[in-house]
Design a protein around this motif. Sequence first.
Motif, PDB file in Angstrom:
ATOM      1  N   PHE A  76       0.840  -1.211   0.000  1.00  0.00           N
ATOM      2  CA  PHE A  76       0.000   0.000   0.000  1.00  0.00           C
ATOM      3  C   PHE A  76       0.868   1.252   0.000  1.00  0.00           C
ATOM      4  O   PHE A  76       0.625   2.199  -0.755  1.00  0.00           O
ATOM      5  CB  PHE A  76      -0.915  -0.010   1.231  1.00  0.00           C
ATOM      6  CG  PHE A  76      -1.711   1.245   1.428  1.00  0.00           C
ATOM      7  CD1 PHE A  76      -2.954   1.390   0.828  1.00  0.00           C
ATOM      8  CD2 PHE A  76      -1.226   2.292   2.214  1.00  0.00           C
ATOM      9  CE1 PHE A  76      -3.700   2.559   1.008  1.00  0.00           C
ATOM     10  CE2 PHE A  76      -1.955   3.451   2.401  1.00  0.00           C
ATOM     11  CZ  PHE A  76      -3.206   3.589   1.799  1.00  0.00           C
ATOM     12  N   ALA A  77       1.889   1.281   0.870  1.00  0.00           N
ATOM     13  CA  ALA A  77       2.765   2.463   0.967  1.00  0.00           C
ATOM     14  C   ALA A  77       3.493   2.716  -0.345  1.00  0.00           C
ATOM     15  O   ALA A  77       3.607   3.865  -0.802  1.00  0.00           O
ATOM     16  CB  ALA A  77       3.765   2.281   2.106  1.00  0.00           C
ATOM     17  N   VAL A  78       3.987   1.645  -0.960  1.00  0.00           N
ATOM     18  CA  VAL A  78       4.732   1.780  -2.215  1.00  0.00           C
ATOM     19  C   VAL A  78       3.814   2.245  -3.338  1.00  0.00           C
ATOM     20  O   VAL A  78       4.175   3.111  -4.148  1.00  0.00           O
ATOM     21  CB  VAL A  78       5.419   0.447  -2.588  1.00  0.00           C
ATOM     22  CG1 VAL A  78       6.054   0.526  -3.971  1.00  0.00           C
ATOM     23  CG2 VAL A  78       6.480   0.090  -1.539  1.00  0.00           C
ATOM     24  N   ILE A 127      13.075  -6.375   2.564  1.00  0.00           N
ATOM     25  CA  ILE A 127      12.926  -6.892   1.195  1.00  0.00           C
ATOM     26  C   ILE A 127      12.632  -5.755   0.219  1.00  0.00           C
ATOM     27  O   ILE A 127      13.227  -5.676  -0.863  1.00  0.00           O
ATOM     28  CB  ILE A 127      11.818  -7.967   1.148  1.00  0.00           C
ATOM     29  CG1 ILE A 127      12.298  -9.235   1.865  1.00  0.00           C
ATOM     30  CG2 ILE A 127      11.411  -8.277  -0.290  1.00  0.00           C
ATOM     31  CD1 ILE A 127      11.202 -10.283   2.066  1.00  0.00           C
ATOM     32  N   GLN A 128      11.723  -4.850   0.607  1.00  0.00           N
ATOM     33  CA  GLN A 128      11.383  -3.727  -0.263  1.00  0.00           C
ATOM     34  C   GLN A 128      12.563  -2.761  -0.408  1.00  0.00           C
ATOM     35  O   GLN A 128      12.865  -2.292  -1.514  1.00  0.00           O
ATOM     36  CB  GLN A 128      10.157  -2.986   0.285  1.00  0.00           C
ATOM     37  CG  GLN A 128       9.742  -1.759  -0.519  1.00  0.00           C
ATOM     38  CD  GLN A 128       9.363  -2.079  -1.948  1.00  0.00           C
ATOM     39  OE1 GLN A 128       8.801  -3.140  -2.229  1.00  0.00           O
ATOM     40  NE2 GLN A 128       9.671  -1.166  -2.872  1.00  0.00           N
ATOM     41  N   MET A 129      13.245  -2.466   0.678  1.00  0.00           N
ATOM     42  CA  MET A 129      14.373  -1.537   0.633  1.00  0.00           C
ATOM     43  C   MET A 129      15.516  -2.098  -0.210  1.00  0.00           C
ATOM     44  O   MET A 129      16.171  -1.365  -0.965  1.00  0.00           O
ATOM     45  CB  MET A 129      14.841  -1.210   2.052  1.00  0.00           C
ATOM     46  CG  MET A 129      13.871  -0.357   2.847  1.00  0.00           C
ATOM     47  SD  MET A 129      14.369  -0.183   4.595  1.00  0.00           S
ATOM     48  CE  MET A 129      13.027   0.831   5.223  1.00  0.00           C
ATOM     49  N   LYS A 130      15.772  -3.403  -0.101  1.00  0.00           N
ATOM     50  CA  LYS A 130      16.817  -4.031  -0.916  1.00  0.00           C
ATOM     51  C   LYS A 130      16.448  -3.975  -2.394  1.00  0.00           C
ATOM     52  O   LYS A 130      17.302  -3.746  -3.257  1.00  0.00           O
ATOM     53  CB  LYS A 130      17.024  -5.483  -0.468  1.00  0.00           C
ATOM     54  CG  LYS A 130      17.745  -5.608   0.869  1.00  0.00           C
ATOM     55  CD  LYS A 130      17.782  -7.038   1.380  1.00  0.00           C
ATOM     56  CE  LYS A 130      18.798  -7.873   0.641  1.00  0.00           C
ATOM     57  NZ  LYS A 130      18.983  -9.204   1.298  1.00  0.00           N
ATOM     58  N   GLY A 136      17.923   2.398   3.749  1.00  0.00           N
ATOM     59  CA  GLY A 136      16.754   2.827   4.496  1.00  0.00           C
ATOM     60  C   GLY A 136      16.985   2.709   5.980  1.00  0.00           C
ATOM     61  O   GLY A 136      18.069   2.317   6.427  1.00  0.00           O
ATOM     62  N   ALA A 137      15.974   3.054   6.749  1.00  0.00           N
ATOM     63  CA  ALA A 137      16.070   3.018   8.210  1.00  0.00           C
ATOM     64  C   ALA A 137      14.854   2.306   8.785  1.00  0.00           C
ATOM     65  O   ALA A 137      13.716   2.586   8.394  1.00  0.00           O
ATOM     66  CB  ALA A 137      16.171   4.431   8.774  1.00  0.00           C
ATOM     67  N   ILE A 138      15.123   1.394   9.706  1.00  0.00           N
ATOM     68  CA  ILE A 138      14.063   0.667  10.409  1.00  0.00           C
ATOM     69  C   ILE A 138      14.251   0.887  11.906  1.00  0.00           C
ATOM     70  O   ILE A 138      15.326   0.635  12.445  1.00  0.00           O
ATOM     71  CB  ILE A 138      14.119  -0.844  10.094  1.00  0.00           C
ATOM     72  CG1 ILE A 138      13.982  -1.088   8.587  1.00  0.00           C
ATOM     73  CG2 ILE A 138      13.029  -1.584  10.872  1.00  0.00           C
ATOM     74  CD1 ILE A 138      14.213  -2.541   8.177  1.00  0.00           C
TER      75      ILE A 138
END
Length: 249
Positions: A76-78, A127-130, A136-138
């Motif tokens: 959804f965010a993407v 997975i999405q950031m890769k 990115g930051a988590i």
Amino acid sequence: MFNIKGKTAIVTGGTSGIGLSTAQALLAKGAKVVVAGRNSQRGEKAVEELSKTSAEVAFCQTDTSDEGNVKGLIAFAVERFGSLDIMVNNAGTGTMATVDEMTGEDWRKIIDINLTGVFYGIKYAAIQMKKQGHGGAIVSTSSIEGAVGDPLIPSYCAAKGGVNLLTKSSALALAKDGIRVSTVNPGYVDTPLVSAELIGQERHDELLAMHPLGRFAKPEEIAHAVVFLVENEFVTGTQLYVDGGYTAQ
């Protein structure tokens, strides 16, 4: 410094308390934010409030203990904002019972939301950031209770201790991809959940006395720490205690 402006962030448990303040802080820095929560009415109310800071905000109804829900949240965010750059795993819950009194059902509920839900958040954000290829930051919300014991909340202590070490492991695994993973570890925060009306005056005063600064944290003080962890590009695998001196004792 990691530039938050224009980046997409997800904040789970983002409809109240620490999550709502964190969403507001990220929006004020120029991020686009998806707030996630289980209650759609609270979600709509949160978006209405957050829209006063920025129009770049949306709500996605999500149960973070459900793997499919978390995958759907990230999709959804993407779809809505084009990427995922910041993931804040803040959703959590608690119940009070000593280890000999706690039911298996209560144990599983706390672990599913507070630990397994964080695992799903870290996994699918990574997975999405890769896939995007620019890091990115988590940041996950842990607690002082991941470092000290409390006889009344064994499952919560176990879950937050698990979040701490899951974070360290994830930070080591993802560092090569430029993905930073850390926790913010609050002391007790001044919300209705620790009001004297809800937990009783004696318990309220007992908890207050455990904080050397003599008060509970404000939600925006925890949000400020989350922003620091997101912005500082040389911080990963760390636990940032924002606890009024609680764990210094």
